[in-house]
Design a protein around this motif. Structure first.
Motif, PDB file in Angstrom:
ATOM      1  N   GLU A 207       0.854  -1.180   0.000  1.00  0.00           N
ATOM      2  CA  GLU A 207       0.000   0.000   0.000  1.00  0.00           C
ATOM      3  C   GLU A 207       0.901   1.246   0.000  1.00  0.00           C
ATOM      4  OE1 GLU A 207      -3.090  -0.767   3.425  1.00  0.00           O
ATOM      5  OE2 GLU A 207      -1.208  -1.866   3.751  1.00  0.00           O
ATOM      6  N   SER A 239       0.626  -2.595  -6.571  1.00  0.00           N
ATOM      7  CA  SER A 239       0.295  -1.438  -5.742  1.00  0.00           C
ATOM      8  C   SER A 239      -1.156  -1.561  -5.284  1.00  0.00           C
ATOM      9  CB  SER A 239       0.490  -0.132  -6.517  1.00  0.00           C
ATOM     10  OG  SER A 239       0.294   0.987  -5.673  1.00  0.00           O
ATOM     11  N   GLU A 241      -4.117  -0.013  -4.157  1.00  0.00           N
ATOM     12  CA  GLU A 241      -4.667   1.340  -4.184  1.00  0.00           C
ATOM     13  C   GLU A 241      -6.105   1.378  -3.665  1.00  0.00           C
ATOM     14  OE1 GLU A 241      -3.012   4.077  -5.161  1.00  0.00           O
ATOM     15  OE2 GLU A 241      -1.238   3.258  -6.189  1.00  0.00           O
ATOM     16  N   THR A 244      -5.831   4.433  -1.347  1.00  0.00           N
ATOM     17  CA  THR A 244      -5.117   5.626  -1.818  1.00  0.00           C
ATOM     18  C   THR A 244      -5.546   6.103  -3.194  1.00  0.00           C
ATOM     19  OG1 THR A 244      -3.362   4.131  -2.569  1.00  0.00           O
ATOM     20  CG2 THR A 244      -3.032   5.233  -0.456  1.00  0.00           C
ATOM     21  N   GLY A 245      -6.337   5.314  -3.903  1.00  0.00           N
ATOM     22  CA  GLY A 245      -6.660   5.660  -5.284  1.00  0.00           C
ATOM     23  C   GLY A 245      -7.669   6.773  -5.448  1.00  0.00           C
ATOM     24  N   TRP A 254      -3.052   8.347  -8.105  1.00  0.00           N
ATOM     25  CA  TRP A 254      -2.755   7.040  -7.500  1.00  0.00           C
ATOM     26  C   TRP A 254      -1.617   7.223  -6.506  1.00  0.00           C
ATOM     27  CZ3 TRP A 254      -6.434   3.804  -8.835  1.00  0.00           C
ATOM     28  CH2 TRP A 254      -6.987   3.851 -10.127  1.00  0.00           C
ATOM     29  N   GLY A 255      -1.626   6.419  -5.468  1.00  0.00           N
ATOM     30  CA  GLY A 255      -0.549   6.496  -4.493  1.00  0.00           C
ATOM     31  C   GLY A 255       0.811   6.132  -5.065  1.00  0.00           C
ATOM     32  N   TRP A 256       0.841   5.227  -6.060  1.00  0.00           N
ATOM     33  CA  TRP A 256       2.124   4.800  -6.614  1.00  0.00           C
ATOM     34  C   TRP A 256       2.867   5.949  -7.280  1.00  0.00           C
ATOM     35  CZ3 TRP A 256       3.353   5.556 -11.664  1.00  0.00           C
ATOM     36  CH2 TRP A 256       2.333   5.610 -12.618  1.00  0.00           C
ATOM     37  N   LEU A 268      -2.162  -2.909 -10.325  1.00  0.00           N
ATOM     38  CA  LEU A 268      -2.720  -2.150  -9.212  1.00  0.00           C
ATOM     39  C   LEU A 268      -4.104  -2.701  -8.902  1.00  0.00           C
ATOM     40  CD1 LEU A 268      -5.085   0.173  -9.991  1.00  0.00           C
ATOM     41  CD2 LEU A 268      -3.098   1.322 -10.952  1.00  0.00           C
ATOM     42  N   PHE A 270      -7.853  -1.878  -6.861  1.00  0.00           N
ATOM     43  CA  PHE A 270      -8.682  -0.747  -6.457  1.00  0.00           C
ATOM     44  C   PHE A 270      -9.992  -1.259  -5.901  1.00  0.00           C
ATOM     45  CE2 PHE A 270      -9.663  -1.540 -10.944  1.00  0.00           C
ATOM     46  CZ  PHE A 270     -11.061  -1.588 -10.938  1.00  0.00           C
TER      47      PHE A 270
END
Length: 428
Positions: A207, A239, A241, A244-245, A254-256, A268, A270
């Motif tokens: 994450e 990732s 997300e 965090t997305g 996106w967090g990445w 990723l 979601f």
């Protein structure tokens, strides 16, 4: 909530199904950033159904899309062509940043991560996974097997061999005393050493900001540095997300993208916010990874028409109203306001986060010892003041979690911060 409903809940549902508050709350309806309980009390919602009501409660655009779709057809399964599913998949594939992307829809973040683990282990022909300490990836047997948070890992049994890596928590652990540059270097060296003692794993799942772990995160660039090491060995990067997305962090969609030096992840996952309360999850992966399965599969309720209609309407609203920008602006004001308030509360160890994803870690004053009782007391006091927040953390649930809908305005942010300041002061 009436005693009767609470009694019925306890009689028919599992004991481990957690409820907030000494006197549990029944939420009956919501509008905007507010919800009401069965007694008619109104609350400012700073948790959004665990980051799921992402835009607003009873958002007219989503309500209209769901109502209209329900009047046509609600569900047909993935065995038939599904226009809303294709429409949303096209938009998510483009937004993901992953080249030649394919999208598979599920009904939750747990199921999305479960699918990503299936794809990674099949593609790499390995059941060894890397995961972060203090992580959380869901409730299924495989997702629990890569969860590095004791409070949310009810069994040590797992179909996977999981190795846990340093770096998800910046201010705790053996490298906490280092500056950001040396912290990243130490975590990378630790990863290299770990890989030298095991056969190459299938993937790292991480994450960008740990949700259940209390909104902790590493310095920007850590996962890019990890990716360079992993890429040399053919190890995938997933990732997670789920929290965090969709622009919640304000700075990135996106967090990445805070770790973008080496490009997008291989996959990723979601869920949560995209449906604004409807059950949508999914995986985005490069085509060669997504297509590696050599058996038939379907998703009975993943991508069903009514949830896809909600997702399309919600995503359109999010982008057209620049809710990522709003999360950056209003979230920036909120976090500074909370830091100012926390400066006068000895129990606050740290206020951290990005955008509208903010954590407040509580410890016993003058120590680094977690204080879950204090976190529970603040949760209760905030509710009494008309504010709903969450809890989390890898150290005995001692972090408060603040994640309002992304349409939060400045006045509501100030109102919530004032209530939370009073709640924090009440524990002194």
């Amino acid at each position: 909530m009436t005693d009767d409903l609470l009694g019925r809940h306890r009689a028919v549902l599992p004991d481990w199904l957690a409820l907030y508050y000494d006197e549990p709350l029944e939420i009956t309806h919501g509008e905007g950033r507010h919800v009401w309980d069965a007694q008619g009390n109104r609350y400012l919602d700073f948790f959004g159904g665990i980051l799921t009501t992402m835009t607003a409660h009873a958002l007219p655009e989503v309500t209209k899309a769901v109502t209209e779709q329900a009047g046509r057809i609600i569900h047909s399964s993935t065995l038939y062509l599904n226009r809303p599913m294709v429409d949303l998949a096209e938009r998510i594939a483009k937004l993901s940043g992953i080249p030649d992307a394919r999208v598979f829809f599920t009904t939750s973040g747990t199921e999305a991560n479960d699918t990503a683990l299936l794809l990674a282990t099949t593609y790499r022909r390995s059941n060894t996974l890397l995961a972060m300490r203090n992580s959380y990836h869901g409730r299924s047997f495989s997702a629990v097997g890569v969860t590095g948070n004791r409070g949310w890992s009810p069994t040590s049994l797992s179909p996977l061999q999981t190795l846990y890596v340093h770096g998800g928590v910046r201010t705790r652990g053996p490298f906490a005393h280092l500056d950001d540059y040396d912290f990243v270097a130490a975590c990378v060296d630790d990863l290299k050493d770990l890989l030298g003692h095991t056969r190459p794993p299938a993937a790292l799942i991480a994450e960008p900001i740990q949700g259940v772990g209390g909104f902790t995160s590493p310095p920007d660039g850590l996962y890019a540095a990890f990716r360079e090491v992993l890429h040399e060995r053919g190890v995938l990067w997933i990732s997670d997300e789920v929290q965090t997305g969709w622009g919640r962090t304000g700075e990135h969609f996106w967090g990445w993208q805070a770790h973008a030096r080496s490009g997008p992840p291989d996959m990723l996952t979601f869920a949560k916010g995209i449906g604004n309360g409807m059950s949508i999850g999914g995986v985005v992966a490069r085509a060669e990874i997504m297509n590696c399965l050599d058996a038939n599969s379907i998703s009975t309720f993943g991508g069903t028409q009514i949830t896809m209609a909600a997702g399309l309407a919600n995503l359109t609203y999010l982008l057209e109203h620049d809710l990522q920008g709003n999360a950056r602006r209003v979230g920036g004001l909120l976090i500074e306001r909370l830091r100012a308030a926390a400066a006068h509360v000895p129990a606050v160890r740290e206020v951290r986060g990005r955008g509208l994803m903010i954590g407040i870690e509580l410890t016993k004053p003058g120590t680094d010892e977690a204080d879950p009782a204090a976190a529970s007391a603040v949760l209760e006091a905030a509710r009494a003041g008309g504010l709903l927040i969450g809890k989390g953390g890898g150290h005995d649930t001692s972090a408060l979690r603040i994640a309002p809908p992304l349409s939060l305005n400045v006045a509501e942010a100030e109102e919530g911060a004032a209530i939370l300041e009073d709640a924090l002061r009440s524990i002194q």
